[in-house]
Scaffold this motif. Structure first.
Motif, PDB file in Angstrom:
ATOM      1  N   ILE A  37      -4.238   6.355 -37.444  1.00 15.97           N
ATOM      2  CA  ILE A  37      -4.961   7.537 -36.978  1.00 15.97           C
ATOM      3  C   ILE A  37      -4.490   8.773 -37.737  1.00 15.97           C
ATOM      4  O   ILE A  37      -3.305   9.053 -37.822  1.00 15.97           O
ATOM      5  N   LYS A  38      -5.426   9.493 -38.302  1.00 15.47           N
ATOM      6  CA  LYS A  38      -5.134  10.771 -38.956  1.00 15.47           C
ATOM      7  C   LYS A  38      -5.271  11.869 -37.905  1.00 15.47           C
ATOM      8  O   LYS A  38      -6.342  12.057 -37.335  1.00 15.47           O
ATOM      9  N   ARG A  47      -5.548   9.976 -28.313  1.00  7.30           N
ATOM     10  CA  ARG A  47      -5.798   8.566 -28.648  1.00  7.30           C
ATOM     11  C   ARG A  47      -4.486   7.829 -28.902  1.00  7.30           C
ATOM     12  O   ARG A  47      -4.322   6.678 -28.505  1.00  7.30           O
ATOM     13  N   VAL A  48      -3.538   8.482 -29.580  1.00  8.82           N
ATOM     14  CA  VAL A  48      -2.232   7.877 -29.838  1.00  8.82           C
ATOM     15  C   VAL A  48      -1.522   7.608 -28.517  1.00  8.82           C
ATOM     16  O   VAL A  48      -0.965   6.518 -28.301  1.00  8.82           O
ATOM     17  N   LYS A  49      -1.544   8.576 -27.606  1.00  2.70           N
ATOM     18  CA  LYS A  49      -0.904   8.399 -26.298  1.00  2.70           C
ATOM     19  C   LYS A  49      -1.535   7.232 -25.540  1.00  2.70           C
ATOM     20  O   LYS A  49      -0.840   6.447 -24.908  1.00  2.70           O
ATOM     21  N   GLU A  50      -2.866   7.116 -25.610  1.00  8.18           N
ATOM     22  CA  GLU A  50      -3.552   6.016 -24.928  1.00  8.18           C
ATOM     23  C   GLU A  50      -3.133   4.666 -25.508  1.00  8.18           C
ATOM     24  O   GLU A  50      -2.907   3.709 -24.768  1.00  8.18           O
ATOM     25  N   MET A  51      -3.027   4.586 -26.835  1.00  4.04           N
ATOM     26  CA  MET A  51      -2.619   3.330 -27.468  1.00  4.04           C
ATOM     27  C   MET A  51      -1.195   2.954 -27.064  1.00  4.04           C
ATOM     28  O   MET A  51      -0.912   1.798 -26.769  1.00  4.04           O
ATOM     29  N   LYS A  52      -0.306   3.925 -27.053  1.00  6.18           N
ATOM     30  CA  LYS A  52       1.085   3.657 -26.656  1.00  6.18           C
ATOM     31  C   LYS A  52       1.148   3.230 -25.198  1.00  6.18           C
ATOM     32  O   LYS A  52       1.929   2.350 -24.839  1.00  6.18           O
TER      33      LYS A  52
END
Length: 72
Positions: A37-38, A47-52
């Motif tokens: 993700i850029k 989105r990064v928080k959701e993936m983690k």
């Protein structure tokens, strides 16, 4: 970086362990879902928080060291 670090919360030992798990996953698989993700705006950080959170939930439920492809 742990989810709490993204949220600006006080960090503790569990956050260190979470970061260690991400490092181990990277060493084993050579990839992490959120590395592609850029970050261009705040929604990308979300989105990064959701993936983690998905990875963390998966490990809490299954205890498995294998990461399913759908998380990537």
């Amino acid at each position: 970086m742990s989810i709490n670090a993204h949220l600006g919360k006080l960090l503790g030992k569990s956050d260190d362990l979470e970061s260690l798990v991400y490092s181990l996953i990277y060493l084993i698989t050579g990839d992490l879902p959120w590395l592609k993700i850029k970050i261009k705006d705040p929604t990308d950080i979300h989105r990064v928080k959701e993936m983690k959170a998905k990875v963390k939930k998966y490990f809490n439920v299954t205890g498995s060291a294998k990461i399913p492809n759908e998380l990537f």
